[in-house]
Every structure is written in structure tokens, then in C-alpha cells.
Write an enzyme that holds these catalytic residues in place. Structure first.
Site, PDB file in Angstrom:
ATOM      1  N   GLY A   8       0.830  -1.216   0.000  1.00 54.89           N
ATOM      2  CA  GLY A   8       0.000   0.000   0.000  1.00 54.89           C
ATOM      3  C   GLY A   8       0.855   1.253   0.000  1.00 54.89           C
ATOM      4  N   GLY A  11      -0.489   4.696  -0.685  1.00 53.06           N
ATOM      5  CA  GLY A  11      -1.562   5.226   0.164  1.00 53.06           C
ATOM      6  C   GLY A  11      -1.033   6.211   1.196  1.00 53.06           C
ATOM      7  N   ARG A  12      -1.940   6.813   1.937  1.00 49.42           N
ATOM      8  CA  ARG A  12      -1.545   7.828   2.934  1.00 49.42           C
ATOM      9  C   ARG A  12      -0.581   7.249   3.957  1.00 49.42           C
ATOM     10  NH1 ARG A  12      -7.080   7.840   2.492  1.00 49.42           N
ATOM     11  NH2 ARG A  12      -8.039   9.679   1.582  1.00 49.42           N
ATOM     12  N   ASN A 117      -4.515   0.772  16.057  1.00 48.25           N
ATOM     13  CA  ASN A 117      -3.940   2.116  16.252  1.00 48.25           C
ATOM     14  C   ASN A 117      -2.519   1.978  16.785  1.00 48.25           C
ATOM     15  OD1 ASN A 117      -3.388   4.803  17.386  1.00 48.25           O
ATOM     16  ND2 ASN A 117      -5.531   5.176  16.845  1.00 48.25           N
ATOM     17  N   PHE A 118      -1.572   2.596  16.098  1.00 50.13           N
ATOM     18  CA  PHE A 118      -0.165   2.486  16.496  1.00 50.13           C
ATOM     19  C   PHE A 118       0.325   3.732  17.233  1.00 50.13           C
ATOM     20  CE2 PHE A 118      -0.114  -0.955  13.366  1.00 50.13           C
ATOM     21  CZ  PHE A 118       0.648  -1.891  14.045  1.00 50.13           C
ATOM     22  N   HIS A 147     -12.665  11.393  11.654  1.00 48.44           N
ATOM     23  CA  HIS A 147     -11.585  11.106  10.695  1.00 48.44           C
ATOM     24  C   HIS A 147     -11.814  11.863   9.398  1.00 48.44           C
ATOM     25  CE1 HIS A 147     -10.588   7.688  13.330  1.00 48.44           C
ATOM     26  NE2 HIS A 147      -9.390   7.757  12.774  1.00 48.44           N
ATOM     27  N   LYS A 151     -11.847   8.232   4.717  1.00 52.23           N
ATOM     28  CA  LYS A 151     -11.821   6.963   5.468  1.00 52.23           C
ATOM     29  C   LYS A 151     -12.984   6.081   5.029  1.00 52.23           C
ATOM     30  CE  LYS A 151     -11.397   4.988  10.088  1.00 52.23           C
ATOM     31  NZ  LYS A 151     -10.382   4.016   9.638  1.00 52.23           N
ATOM     32  N   GLY A 157     -11.520   1.456  13.586  1.00 50.84           N
ATOM     33  CA  GLY A 157     -11.047   0.303  14.339  1.00 50.84           C
ATOM     34  C   GLY A 157     -10.686   0.684  15.763  1.00 50.84           C
ATOM     35  N   THR A 158     -10.163   1.888  15.942  1.00 57.66           N
ATOM     36  CA  THR A 158      -9.805   2.346  17.289  1.00 57.66           C
ATOM     37  C   THR A 158     -11.050   2.530  18.144  1.00 57.66           C
ATOM     38  OG1 THR A 158      -7.890   3.441  16.351  1.00 57.66           O
ATOM     39  CG2 THR A 158      -8.561   4.133  18.565  1.00 57.66           C
TER      40      THR A 158
HETATM   41  P1  NAD Z   1      -5.434   4.927   1.641  1.00 61.76           P
HETATM   42  O1  NAD Z   1      -6.742   4.768   0.939  1.00 61.76           O
HETATM   43  O2  NAD Z   1      -4.714   6.220   1.542  1.00 61.76           O
HETATM   44  O3  NAD Z   1      -4.434   3.783   1.133  1.00 61.76           O
HETATM   45  C1  NAD Z   1      -4.866   2.440   0.995  1.00 61.76           C
HETATM   46  C2  NAD Z   1      -3.825   1.682   0.196  1.00 61.76           C
HETATM   47  O4  NAD Z   1      -4.254   0.324   0.080  1.00 61.76           O
HETATM   48  C3  NAD Z   1      -3.647   2.224  -1.217  1.00 61.76           C
HETATM   49  O5  NAD Z   1      -2.284   2.199  -1.534  1.00 61.76           O
HETATM   50  C4  NAD Z   1      -4.416   1.198  -2.071  1.00 61.76           C
HETATM   51  O6  NAD Z   1      -3.850   1.063  -3.359  1.00 61.76           O
HETATM   52  C5  NAD Z   1      -4.237  -0.056  -1.258  1.00 61.76           C
HETATM   53  N1  NAD Z   1      -5.348  -1.012  -1.485  1.00 61.76           N
HETATM   54  C6  NAD Z   1      -6.638  -0.832  -1.180  1.00 61.76           C
HETATM   55  N2  NAD Z   1      -7.349  -1.921  -1.538  1.00 61.76           N
HETATM   56  C7  NAD Z   1      -6.474  -2.792  -2.063  1.00 61.76           C
HETATM   57  C8  NAD Z   1      -6.606  -4.109  -2.601  1.00 61.76           C
HETATM   58  N3  NAD Z   1      -7.775  -4.746  -2.650  1.00 61.76           N
HETATM   59  N4  NAD Z   1      -5.480  -4.726  -3.076  1.00 61.76           N
HETATM   60  C9  NAD Z   1      -4.278  -4.100  -3.002  1.00 61.76           C
HETATM   61  N5  NAD Z   1      -4.102  -2.842  -2.499  1.00 61.76           N
HETATM   62  C10 NAD Z   1      -5.192  -2.209  -2.031  1.00 61.76           C
HETATM   63  O7  NAD Z   1      -5.723   4.536   3.154  1.00 61.76           O
HETATM   64  P2  NAD Z   1      -4.835   4.871   4.453  1.00 61.76           P
HETATM   65  O8  NAD Z   1      -5.327   6.119   5.074  1.00 61.76           O
HETATM   66  O9  NAD Z   1      -3.403   4.715   4.125  1.00 61.76           O
HETATM   67  O10 NAD Z   1      -5.297   3.688   5.414  1.00 61.76           O
HETATM   68  C11 NAD Z   1      -5.073   2.330   5.082  1.00 61.76           C
HETATM   69  C12 NAD Z   1      -5.601   1.447   6.212  1.00 61.76           C
HETATM   70  O11 NAD Z   1      -4.864   1.723   7.409  1.00 61.76           O
HETATM   71  C13 NAD Z   1      -7.077   1.691   6.554  1.00 61.76           C
HETATM   72  O12 NAD Z   1      -7.664   0.467   6.911  1.00 61.76           O
HETATM   73  C14 NAD Z   1      -7.003   2.611   7.764  1.00 61.76           C
HETATM   74  O13 NAD Z   1      -8.131   2.555   8.590  1.00 61.76           O
HETATM   75  C15 NAD Z   1      -5.791   2.041   8.449  1.00 61.76           C
HETATM   76  N6  NAD Z   1      -5.095   2.944   9.394  1.00 61.76           N
HETATM   77  C16 NAD Z   1      -4.616   2.373  10.510  1.00 61.76           C
HETATM   78  C17 NAD Z   1      -3.894   3.116  11.417  1.00 61.76           C
HETATM   79  C18 NAD Z   1      -3.303   2.434  12.630  1.00 61.76           C
HETATM   80  O14 NAD Z   1      -2.611   3.099  13.438  1.00 61.76           O
HETATM   81  N7  NAD Z   1      -3.517   1.128  12.788  1.00 61.76           N
HETATM   82  C19 NAD Z   1      -3.660   4.482  11.183  1.00 61.76           C
HETATM   83  C20 NAD Z   1      -4.167   5.043  10.021  1.00 61.76           C
HETATM   84  C21 NAD Z   1      -4.877   4.268   9.109  1.00 61.76           C
END
Ligand code: NAD
Length: 272
Positions: A8, A11-12, A117-118, A147, A151, A157-158
């Protein structure tokens, strides 16, 4: 030294993880993304997901896959990681029971860590919420999260994790009420859960406990996504040498808290 492979990566969160890894001088063997990413991210070329097996096979020692994607991708990448003896860390939210079982099966073969959440601040919030709920029996509890407007899953999830903490701390809270509309009197056995989506908010979580003439609010605000990326990279370094199993972010924090007590420094860097 730990070697990361990031999924990913366009992604963000994937971009933040690569940026943190670069700032820390960590080795990154590669990065993949579903859709093409033309320019390198933090100096790392991003390739298509089909290259993940060969990226992992080329690493000397055990790499750690760091994944922030979506449930369908997370489960596939977890299996690929396990097939190549790579540790697997994911922060993807919205996982189903079946998805979690896939992670558990991967954990039979390699170290796996999932956290909603990390942020170290949110870890502290979770513990504070459990203590507060026990301290004020009978108070109404409502969890609200905010958020950014991109999103996908709701509630976060948090927020789900925080509600689980509340339910564990107060047996008898058995209903989750997601928002209210119309005639909707509150029952004493419910926890209210509210999700707001607006702008580019990185993540806010508030737990409200209210009794008669007493209101307690516990709130965490993430100033940027870098908070989560920094925690995830810390956890990835910790995970690399573990035995197979499924780990939580608390395992990382508890381990580091013990070793850091003597220095009084913040054991996990969740600041920018
Ligand atoms: P985003 O939409 O910016 O990025 C998602 C990435 O996943 C993209 O690169 C996309 O290409 C890829 N992707 C999506 N579906 C896919 C699939 N079926 N096959 C392959 N690649 C795929 O989202 P984000 O803001 O980066 O968040 C990603 C995840 O992380 C979300 O579930 C979000 O809730 C989670 N998140 C968790 C924390 C944490 O601390 N645990 C913090 C922020 C975000």
C-alpha cells in the site's frame, strides 16, 4: 538490521511509513501498490503487488512486511509473507472475523502483529478508559471518533477497540448504539458510538462518561498520520526477531516500557 517491505506504498499511511523508515535509516527492500505509482516514495521504487514474493525472497534474513491497505489485500499479503518466512505487521482496519482467522493462521508460521492504532497516546487512552469506567459505575458511556473524509470503514477500528475496553470494564453493557435518530431513548445497557467524517482530520477519539452532575471526557487527537507510522515502524523492528505468533501493540509497549523505565525517556517515538 531490520529490513522492511511496504505494501500500500502509494496510500496515505504507506507513504508515511516509507518516510519514517527513510528518516531512521532503516533498510527497505521494496514497496508495492495496487495502482501504479510513478515516482519513488521516500527514495523507494514502488512496484506492482505481484512482485511481493520475489522482493521477499531476495532479502537476506527475515524481512518485515508493513501493511496499511484494505482487508482483501491484507489477508493476501499475510499469506504471502508467511509463505516467505517474513514477519507481517498490519494496521488495516475493518477486518472481519474471517480475516482475523487468516492472520491467526499466518501467525502459526511467522510473527504477526495487528493493531487498530499504532499511537502510544491511544494506547494510554485505552488504559485510562478502562480505569475510568471501573471508577464510575453506572455512568453513561459514549464514544465519538472523527476522521478525514476519505476513510472507508466506520466506526474506526480504534473506536471499536475502545468500546471493547468499555464492555470488558463494565459487564452488562451489551448494546452498541451507532448514532441516534427519531425517538431514541437511552437504555442503561448501551454504549453510544458515533463516527464523524470531515476534512483531513488524522484521527480523534473521545470517550464521554456522564453521571448526575459529573462529566468526564477522555480525548486523544493525532496531529498527523506520522504518529501511527512511527509506532508501526517501532513495532516492525520489535517484531522481526519474535517467534511465530500473533502479537499486539501492547506487547511492544510493555516490553519497551520495562527497558525504558531506567532512562525515563519515551520508549516509543510517536511524535514527528
Ligand atoms: P489509503 O486509501 O490512503 O491507502 C490504501 C492503500 O491500500 C492504497 O495504496 C491502495 O492502493 C491499497 N489497497 C486498497 N485496496 C487494495 C486491494 N484490494 N489490493 C491491493 N491494495 C489495495 O488509506 P490509508 O489512510 O493509508 O489507510 C489504510 C488502512 O490503514 C485503513 O484500513 C485505515 O483505517 C488504516 N489505518 C490504521 C492506522 C493504525 O494506526 N492502525 C492508522 C491510520 C490508518
Amino acid at each position: 538490521m531490520t529490513t522492511l517491505v511496504v505494501t500500500g506504498a502509494g496510500g496515505r499511511m504507506g507513504r508515511e511509513v516509507l518516510s519514517v523508515a527513510a528518516d531512521r535509516g532503516l533498510a527497505v527492500a521494496g514497496a508495492v501498490n495496487r495502482s501504479a505509482v510513478d515516482d519513488p516514495v521516500a527514495g523507494v521504487a514502488v512496484s506492482e503487488p505481484e512482485t511481493l514474493p520475489e522482493l521477499l525472497a531476495d532479502v537476506d534474513g527475515r524481512p518485515v512486511v508493513v501493511d496499511f491497505t484494505a482487508p482483501a489485500a491484507t489477508t493476501t499479503y499475510a499469506e504471502t509473507a508467511a509463505d516467505h518466512d517474513a514477519a507481517f505487521l498490519t494496521g488495516t482496519t475493518g477486518l472481519s472475523e474471517t480475516d482475523r482467522e487468516t492472520l491467526t493462521r499466518a501467525g502459526d508460521r511467522v510473527p504477526v502483529l495487528w493493531a487498530s492504532n499504532f499511537s502510544r497516546g491511544v494506547a494510554a487512552l485505552r488504559r485510562a478508559v478502562a480505569a475510568a469506567v471501573r471508577a464510575v459505575p453506572g455512568y453513561d458511556v459514549e464514544v465519538t471518533e472523527t476522521h478525514h473524509n476519505g476513510k472507508r470503514d466506520a466506526p474506526s477500528g480504534t473506536a471499536e477497540t475502545l468500546v471493547s475496553e468499555v464492555e470488558a470494564a463494565r459487564p452488562g453493557l451489551e448494546e452498541r448504539t451507532h448514532g441516534r435518530e427519531g425517538v431514541a431513548p437511552r437504555s442503561p445497557t448501551e454504549v453510544g458510538v458515533h463516527a464523524r467524517r470531515a476534512g483531513d482530520v488524522s484521527g480523534e477519539h473521545e470517550v464521554l462518561l456522564a453521571g448526575d452532575d459529573n462529566v468526564l471526557e477522555l480525548t486523544h487527537r493525532a496531529g498527523s498520520r506520522r504518529v501511527f507510522a512511527a509506532g508501526a515502524v517501532d513495532a516492525a523492528v520489535w517484531l522481526a526477531d519474535r517467534d511465530p505468533g500473533v502479537y499486539a501493540f501492547d506487547d511492544v509497549l510493555d516490553d519497551r516500557t520495562e527497558s525504558a523505565e531506567a532512562t525515563t525517556s519515551d520508549p516509543v517515538s510517536d511524535t514527528q
